[in-house]
Motif scaffolding. Structure first.
Motif, PDB file in Angstrom:
ATOM      1  N   ASN A  18      -2.652  -9.560  -5.416  1.00 61.92           N
ATOM      2  CA  ASN A  18      -2.282  -9.102  -4.402  1.00 61.92           C
ATOM      3  C   ASN A  18      -2.505  -8.697  -2.946  1.00 61.92           C
ATOM      4  O   ASN A  18      -1.879  -7.050  -2.966  1.00 61.92           O
ATOM      5  N   VAL A  19      -3.134  -8.516  -2.444  1.00 62.39           N
ATOM      6  CA  VAL A  19      -4.433  -7.879  -1.554  1.00 62.39           C
ATOM      7  C   VAL A  19      -3.523  -8.435  -0.416  1.00 62.39           C
ATOM      8  O   VAL A  19      -3.184  -7.048   0.478  1.00 62.39           O
ATOM      9  N   ASP A  20      -3.205  -9.175  -0.089  1.00 57.80           N
ATOM     10  CA  ASP A  20      -2.779  -9.067   1.270  1.00 57.80           C
ATOM     11  C   ASP A  20      -1.182  -7.986   1.900  1.00 57.80           C
ATOM     12  O   ASP A  20      -0.819  -7.555   1.989  1.00 57.80           O
ATOM     13  N   TYR A  21      -0.052  -8.168  -0.101  1.00 61.07           N
ATOM     14  CA  TYR A  21       0.731  -7.119   0.650  1.00 61.07           C
ATOM     15  C   TYR A  21       0.596  -5.572   0.016  1.00 61.07           C
ATOM     16  O   TYR A  21       0.970  -4.693   1.228  1.00 61.07           O
ATOM     17  N   TRP A  22      -0.451  -5.299  -0.709  1.00 63.91           N
ATOM     18  CA  TRP A  22      -1.222  -4.037  -0.720  1.00 63.91           C
ATOM     19  C   TRP A  22      -1.586  -3.601   0.616  1.00 63.91           C
ATOM     20  O   TRP A  22      -1.270  -2.467   1.104  1.00 63.91           O
ATOM     21  N   THR A  23      -2.371  -4.658   1.038  1.00 61.39           N
ATOM     22  CA  THR A  23      -3.097  -3.996   2.719  1.00 61.39           C
ATOM     23  C   THR A  23      -2.444  -3.585   3.485  1.00 61.39           C
ATOM     24  O   THR A  23      -1.647  -2.856   4.315  1.00 61.39           O
ATOM     25  N   LYS A  24      -0.627  -4.427   3.782  1.00 58.75           N
ATOM     26  CA  LYS A  24       0.022  -4.552   4.567  1.00 58.75           C
ATOM     27  C   LYS A  24       1.271  -2.723   4.171  1.00 58.75           C
ATOM     28  O   LYS A  24       1.614  -2.146   5.174  1.00 58.75           O
ATOM     29  N   LYS A  25       0.990  -2.816   2.717  1.00 60.32           N
ATOM     30  CA  LYS A  25       1.962  -1.936   2.825  1.00 60.32           C
ATOM     31  C   LYS A  25       1.078  -0.426   2.782  1.00 60.32           C
ATOM     32  O   LYS A  25       1.539   0.663   3.840  1.00 60.32           O
ATOM     33  N   LEU A  26       0.408  -0.303   2.629  1.00 57.33           N
ATOM     34  CA  LEU A  26      -0.214   0.768   2.899  1.00 57.33           C
ATOM     35  C   LEU A  26      -1.233   0.998   4.171  1.00 57.33           C
ATOM     36  O   LEU A  26      -1.246   2.564   4.904  1.00 57.33           O
ATOM     37  N   ARG A  27      -0.957   0.097   5.009  1.00 60.63           N
ATOM     38  CA  ARG A  27      -1.192   0.158   6.862  1.00 60.63           C
ATOM     39  C   ARG A  27      -0.728   0.967   6.469  1.00 60.63           C
ATOM     40  O   ARG A  27      -0.276   2.042   8.036  1.00 60.63           O
ATOM     41  N   ARG A  28       1.015   0.317   6.795  1.00 62.65           N
ATOM     42  CA  ARG A  28       2.389   0.503   7.222  1.00 62.65           C
ATOM     43  C   ARG A  28       2.251   2.163   7.121  1.00 62.65           C
ATOM     44  O   ARG A  28       2.941   3.009   7.851  1.00 62.65           O
ATOM     45  N   ASN A  29       2.171   3.282   5.485  1.00 68.25           N
ATOM     46  CA  ASN A  29       1.839   4.201   4.955  1.00 68.25           C
ATOM     47  C   ASN A  29       0.827   5.084   6.123  1.00 68.25           C
ATOM     48  O   ASN A  29       1.679   6.170   6.721  1.00 68.25           O
ATOM     49  N   MET A  30       0.151   4.597   6.581  1.00 65.95           N
ATOM     50  CA  MET A  30      -0.719   5.273   7.447  1.00 65.95           C
ATOM     51  C   MET A  30      -0.608   5.658   8.343  1.00 65.95           C
ATOM     52  O   MET A  30      -0.474   6.295   9.583  1.00 65.95           O
ATOM     53  N   ARG A  31      -0.023   4.331   9.010  1.00 72.34           N
ATOM     54  CA  ARG A  31       1.035   4.628  10.415  1.00 72.34           C
ATOM     55  C   ARG A  31       2.132   5.653  11.014  1.00 72.34           C
ATOM     56  O   ARG A  31       2.583   6.055  11.512  1.00 72.34           O
ATOM     57  N   ARG A  32       2.656   5.435   9.568  1.00 68.30           N
ATOM     58  CA  ARG A  32       3.843   7.046   9.691  1.00 68.30           C
ATOM     59  C   ARG A  32       3.996   7.816   9.505  1.00 68.30           C
ATOM     60  O   ARG A  32       3.889   8.575  10.111  1.00 68.30           O
ATOM     61  N   ASP A  33       2.445   8.158   8.848  1.00 72.57           N
ATOM     62  CA  ASP A  33       1.929   9.688   8.737  1.00 72.57           C
ATOM     63  C   ASP A  33       1.343  10.154   9.940  1.00 72.57           C
ATOM     64  O   ASP A  33       1.630  11.027  10.391  1.00 72.57           O
TER      65      ASP A  33
END
Length: 216
Positions: free
Chosen positions: A159-174
């Motif tokens: 599930n690479v697409d899901y994890w890539t989007k999720k981790l990028r959202r975390n980085m932007r929020r930080d």
């Protein structure tokens, strides 16, 4: 004397005054004890107030009461209520009071530093806030916040697409929360998981952050 005693008995007199009983040498009659016993008054039962008490953990044969979450006040969900095992696993990941946070707290407290926890009035809700030095510290996991050049920050193969989007959202929020804090005049610092597990690195980071203050 026997004549007087026979007279009283023939008349049907059961109770004899103490003076006459002594004169007549008759045994003193004792009233019924049951009529003189003071029975306790029955108090009406009042209805129980508040929520019922939790069942003791070691009570055999009883259902254990589930405690509500202190933050939200909601009852924890059972494992069977989730759609799949992965969603239940994700729900077990804590966002507050993690093991890494406790390590950083103990180290800061050992240096004589005093702080506040998870301030909701600051952007990003920093894990540790030092109001005296206007410093906000985030304790981030290497995987969840994508620590660069770290072995723990690897995207799962499934599930690479899901994890890539999720981790990028975390980085932007930080990044956004750090920008807002700096605009408000706060110093920001991030302590990563790999740094918190190394005691020597953690001590160096705290000494560098609070170099103006003589630490213990």
């Amino acid at each position: 004397m026997n004549v007087f005693s026979s007279l009283f008995c023939s008349c049907g007199i059961q109770f004899v005054p103490p003076v006459l009983s002594r004169l007549l040498s008759l045994p003193r009659s004792v009233p019924d004890k049951a009529s003189h016993i003071r029975r306790p008054r029955k108090r009406p039962r009042r209805a129980p107030y508040g929520r019922p008490m939790a069942v003791h953990r070691r009570a055999a044969g009883r259902a254990r009461a589930k405690r509500a979450d202190r933050g939200t006040g909601k009852q924890p969900k059972s494992k069977e209520s989730y759609a799949c095992h992965r969603s239940w696993t994700m729900a077990q990941v804590k966002s507050k009071n993690t093991t890494l946070e406790m390590v950083v707290r103990k180290a800061a407290h050992a240096f004589g530093l005093r702080f506040r926890l998870h301030c909701a009035d600051l952007p990003g809700k920093p894990d540790l806030v030092f109001p005296r030095w206007r410093t906000a510290v985030f304790v981030n996991g290497c995987f969840w916040h994508s620590h660069r050049n770290c072995e723990r920050a690897r995207i799962p193969r499934t599930n690479v697409d899901y994890w890539t989007k999720k981790l990028r959202r975390n980085m932007r929020r930080d990044q956004e929360s750090v920008k807002l804090l700096k605009k408000s005049g706060w110093r920001c610092a991030v302590i990563w998981e790999c740094q918190a597990k190394d005691t020597a690195k953690l001590d160096r980071i705290l000494r560098r952050l609070f170099a103006s203050m003589p630490l213990r």
